[in-house]
Design a protein around this motif. Structure first.
Motif, PDB file in Angstrom:
ATOM      1  N   VAL A  88       0.848  -1.193   0.000  1.00 39.20           N
ATOM      2  CA  VAL A  88       0.000   0.000   0.000  1.00 39.20           C
ATOM      3  C   VAL A  88       0.880   1.237   0.000  1.00 39.20           C
ATOM      4  O   VAL A  88       2.062   1.188   0.358  1.00 39.20           O
ATOM      5  CB  VAL A  88      -0.973   0.054   1.213  1.00 39.20           C
ATOM      6  N   LYS A  89       0.280   2.342  -0.400  1.00 36.45           N
ATOM      7  CA  LYS A  89       0.953   3.643  -0.354  1.00 36.45           C
ATOM      8  C   LYS A  89      -0.033   4.633   0.240  1.00 36.45           C
ATOM      9  O   LYS A  89      -1.225   4.328   0.383  1.00 36.45           O
ATOM     10  CB  LYS A  89       1.396   4.075  -1.747  1.00 36.45           C
ATOM     11  N   PHE A  90       0.451   5.794   0.616  1.00 36.09           N
ATOM     12  CA  PHE A  90      -0.450   6.799   1.172  1.00 36.09           C
ATOM     13  C   PHE A  90      -0.067   8.176   0.686  1.00 36.09           C
ATOM     14  O   PHE A  90       1.029   8.414   0.215  1.00 36.09           O
ATOM     15  CB  PHE A  90      -0.464   6.732   2.706  1.00 36.09           C
ATOM     16  N   ARG A  91      -1.032   9.057   0.827  1.00 28.26           N
ATOM     17  CA  ARG A  91      -0.817  10.469   0.542  1.00 28.26           C
ATOM     18  C   ARG A  91      -1.464  11.250   1.674  1.00 28.26           C
ATOM     19  O   ARG A  91      -2.444  10.815   2.276  1.00 28.26           O
ATOM     20  CB  ARG A  91      -1.391  10.870  -0.816  1.00 28.26           C
ATOM     21  N   ARG A  92      -0.899  12.385   1.973  1.00 33.32           N
ATOM     22  CA  ARG A  92      -1.424  13.245   3.037  1.00 33.32           C
ATOM     23  C   ARG A  92      -2.376  14.273   2.446  1.00 33.32           C
ATOM     24  O   ARG A  92      -2.133  14.847   1.391  1.00 33.32           O
ATOM     25  CB  ARG A  92      -0.290  13.983   3.736  1.00 33.32           C
ATOM     26  N   GLU A  93      -3.452  14.482   3.170  1.00 41.49           N
ATOM     27  CA  GLU A  93      -4.388  15.561   2.844  1.00 41.49           C
ATOM     28  C   GLU A  93      -4.725  16.214   4.185  1.00 41.49           C
ATOM     29  O   GLU A  93      -5.541  15.692   4.944  1.00 41.49           O
ATOM     30  CB  GLU A  93      -5.635  15.003   2.169  1.00 41.49           C
ATOM     31  N   GLY A  94      -4.050  17.313   4.469  1.00 39.16           N
ATOM     32  CA  GLY A  94      -4.178  17.920   5.791  1.00 39.16           C
ATOM     33  C   GLY A  94      -3.574  16.992   6.824  1.00 39.16           C
ATOM     34  O   GLY A  94      -2.444  16.538   6.685  1.00 39.16           O
ATOM     35  N   LYS A  95      -4.350  16.659   7.842  1.00 33.33           N
ATOM     36  CA  LYS A  95      -3.872  15.751   8.886  1.00 33.33           C
ATOM     37  C   LYS A  95      -4.176  14.291   8.573  1.00 33.33           C
ATOM     38  O   LYS A  95      -3.705  13.394   9.258  1.00 33.33           O
ATOM     39  CB  LYS A  95      -4.498  16.114  10.233  1.00 33.33           C
ATOM     40  N   GLU A  96      -4.981  14.054   7.547  1.00 32.40           N
ATOM     41  CA  GLU A  96      -5.378  12.688   7.220  1.00 32.40           C
ATOM     42  C   GLU A  96      -4.442  12.059   6.208  1.00 32.40           C
ATOM     43  O   GLU A  96      -3.925  12.718   5.311  1.00 32.40           O
ATOM     44  CB  GLU A  96      -6.802  12.653   6.666  1.00 32.40           C
ATOM     45  N   ALA A  97      -4.250  10.747   6.375  1.00 35.21           N
ATOM     46  CA  ALA A  97      -3.498   9.952   5.409  1.00 35.21           C
ATOM     47  C   ALA A  97      -4.492   9.087   4.642  1.00 35.21           C
ATOM     48  O   ALA A  97      -5.330   8.406   5.252  1.00 35.21           O
ATOM     49  CB  ALA A  97      -2.471   9.078   6.117  1.00 35.21           C
ATOM     50  N   TRP A  98      -4.426   9.138   3.334  1.00 40.41           N
ATOM     51  CA  TRP A  98      -5.297   8.363   2.469  1.00 40.41           C
ATOM     52  C   TRP A  98      -4.496   7.219   1.864  1.00 40.41           C
ATOM     53  O   TRP A  98      -3.441   7.440   1.268  1.00 40.41           O
ATOM     54  CB  TRP A  98      -5.900   9.243   1.386  1.00 40.41           C
ATOM     55  N   TYR A  99      -5.001   6.011   2.024  1.00 37.49           N
ATOM     56  CA  TYR A  99      -4.289   4.808   1.594  1.00 37.49           C
ATOM     57  C   TYR A  99      -4.909   4.207   0.344  1.00 37.49           C
ATOM     58  O   TYR A  99      -6.125   4.249   0.154  1.00 37.49           O
ATOM     59  CB  TYR A  99      -4.294   3.769   2.715  1.00 37.49           C
ATOM     60  N   SER A 100      -4.041   3.652  -0.479  1.00 40.44           N
ATOM     61  CA  SER A 100      -4.472   2.933  -1.678  1.00 40.44           C
ATOM     62  C   SER A 100      -3.464   1.816  -1.927  1.00 40.44           C
ATOM     63  O   SER A 100      -2.392   1.779  -1.309  1.00 40.44           O
ATOM     64  CB  SER A 100      -4.539   3.880  -2.887  1.00 40.44           C
ATOM     65  N   LEU A 101      -3.817   0.915  -2.818  1.00 40.75           N
ATOM     66  CA  LEU A 101      -2.878  -0.154  -3.165  1.00 40.75           C
ATOM     67  C   LEU A 101      -1.685   0.459  -3.884  1.00 40.75           C
ATOM     68  O   LEU A 101      -1.818   1.443  -4.604  1.00 40.75           O
ATOM     69  CB  LEU A 101      -3.552  -1.192  -4.060  1.00 40.75           C
ATOM     70  N   ASP A 102      -0.531  -0.132  -3.672  1.00 39.38           N
ATOM     71  CA  ASP A 102       0.681   0.410  -4.266  1.00 39.38           C
ATOM     72  C   ASP A 102       0.645   0.339  -5.791  1.00 39.38           C
ATOM     73  O   ASP A 102       1.066   1.263  -6.463  1.00 39.38           O
ATOM     74  CB  ASP A 102       1.915  -0.314  -3.732  1.00 39.38           C
ATOM     75  N   ASP A 103       0.162  -0.765  -6.325  1.00 35.64           N
ATOM     76  CA  ASP A 103       0.052  -0.904  -7.779  1.00 35.64           C
ATOM     77  C   ASP A 103      -0.874  -2.071  -8.120  1.00 35.64           C
ATOM     78  O   ASP A 103      -1.392  -2.748  -7.231  1.00 35.64           O
ATOM     79  CB  ASP A 103       1.420  -1.073  -8.452  1.00 35.64           C
ATOM     80  N   GLY A 104      -1.057  -2.301  -9.389  1.00 33.62           N
ATOM     81  CA  GLY A 104      -1.960  -3.356  -9.863  1.00 33.62           C
ATOM     82  C   GLY A 104      -1.519  -4.762  -9.517  1.00 33.62           C
ATOM     83  O   GLY A 104      -2.341  -5.686  -9.514  1.00 33.62           O
ATOM     84  N   HIS A 105      -0.240  -4.937  -9.204  1.00 31.60           N
ATOM     85  CA  HIS A 105       0.236  -6.269  -8.840  1.00 31.60           C
ATOM     86  C   HIS A 105      -0.432  -6.790  -7.574  1.00 31.60           C
ATOM     87  O   HIS A 105      -0.627  -7.993  -7.419  1.00 31.60           O
ATOM     88  CB  HIS A 105       1.759  -6.273  -8.640  1.00 31.60           C
ATOM     89  N   VAL A 106      -0.789  -5.894  -6.674  1.00 35.88           N
ATOM     90  CA  VAL A 106      -1.417  -6.303  -5.417  1.00 35.88           C
ATOM     91  C   VAL A 106      -2.782  -6.925  -5.702  1.00 35.88           C
ATOM     92  O   VAL A 106      -3.128  -7.972  -5.152  1.00 35.88           O
ATOM     93  CB  VAL A 106      -1.536  -5.116  -4.439  1.00 35.88           C
TER      94      VAL A 106
END
Length: 120
Positions: A88-106
């Motif tokens: 998984v990877k994440f990005r910050r939006e303000g104080k929140e971290a939003w998570y998604s799968l790292d790539d299509g291999h997952v």
């Protein structure tokens, strides 16, 4: 063709061409260890559930925790492990971290596992 005796069977044949082909496909120790660690990480039911959720949409920790009816700290711990394995990877939006799968291999890993258990 060479006959060899073995403790677990009577006599079997070792074909040299097959042995050479198997040796070519043998993974080195570092790659084997890394793959083994990835499968260990995927061996946790909570992590599989998190990955399944993230396969359809990006989510924040609080939404994952609410959906799985778990505490945010427990989810954060699992996400940290999944991040370390580059699942998984994440990005910050303000104080929140939003998570998604790292790539299509997952998704492919999950789908292949599902196909395997559904097959029989």
């Amino acid at each position: 063709m060479k006959n060899t005796e073995c403790d677990s069977c009577e006599i079997y044949h070792v074909h040299q061409d097959m042995l050479k082909k198997a040796h070519i496909n043998l993974l080195d120790e570092q790659t084997t260890a890394h793959l083994s660690e990835t499968f260990k990480i995927l061996g946790d039911p909570t992590r599989i559930r998190i990955l399944t959720l993230l396969s359809s949409t990006e989510m924040c920790v609080c939404d994952i925790a609410d959906t799985l009816k778990m505490g945010q700290s427990a989810i954060s711990h699992q996400l940290r492990i999944l991040r370390g394995a580059r699942l998984v990877k994440f990005r910050r939006e303000g104080k929140e971290a939003w998570y998604s799968l790292d790539d299509g291999h997952v998704v492919t890993l999950i789908n292949q596992g599902l196909q395997h258990i559904m097959h029989g």
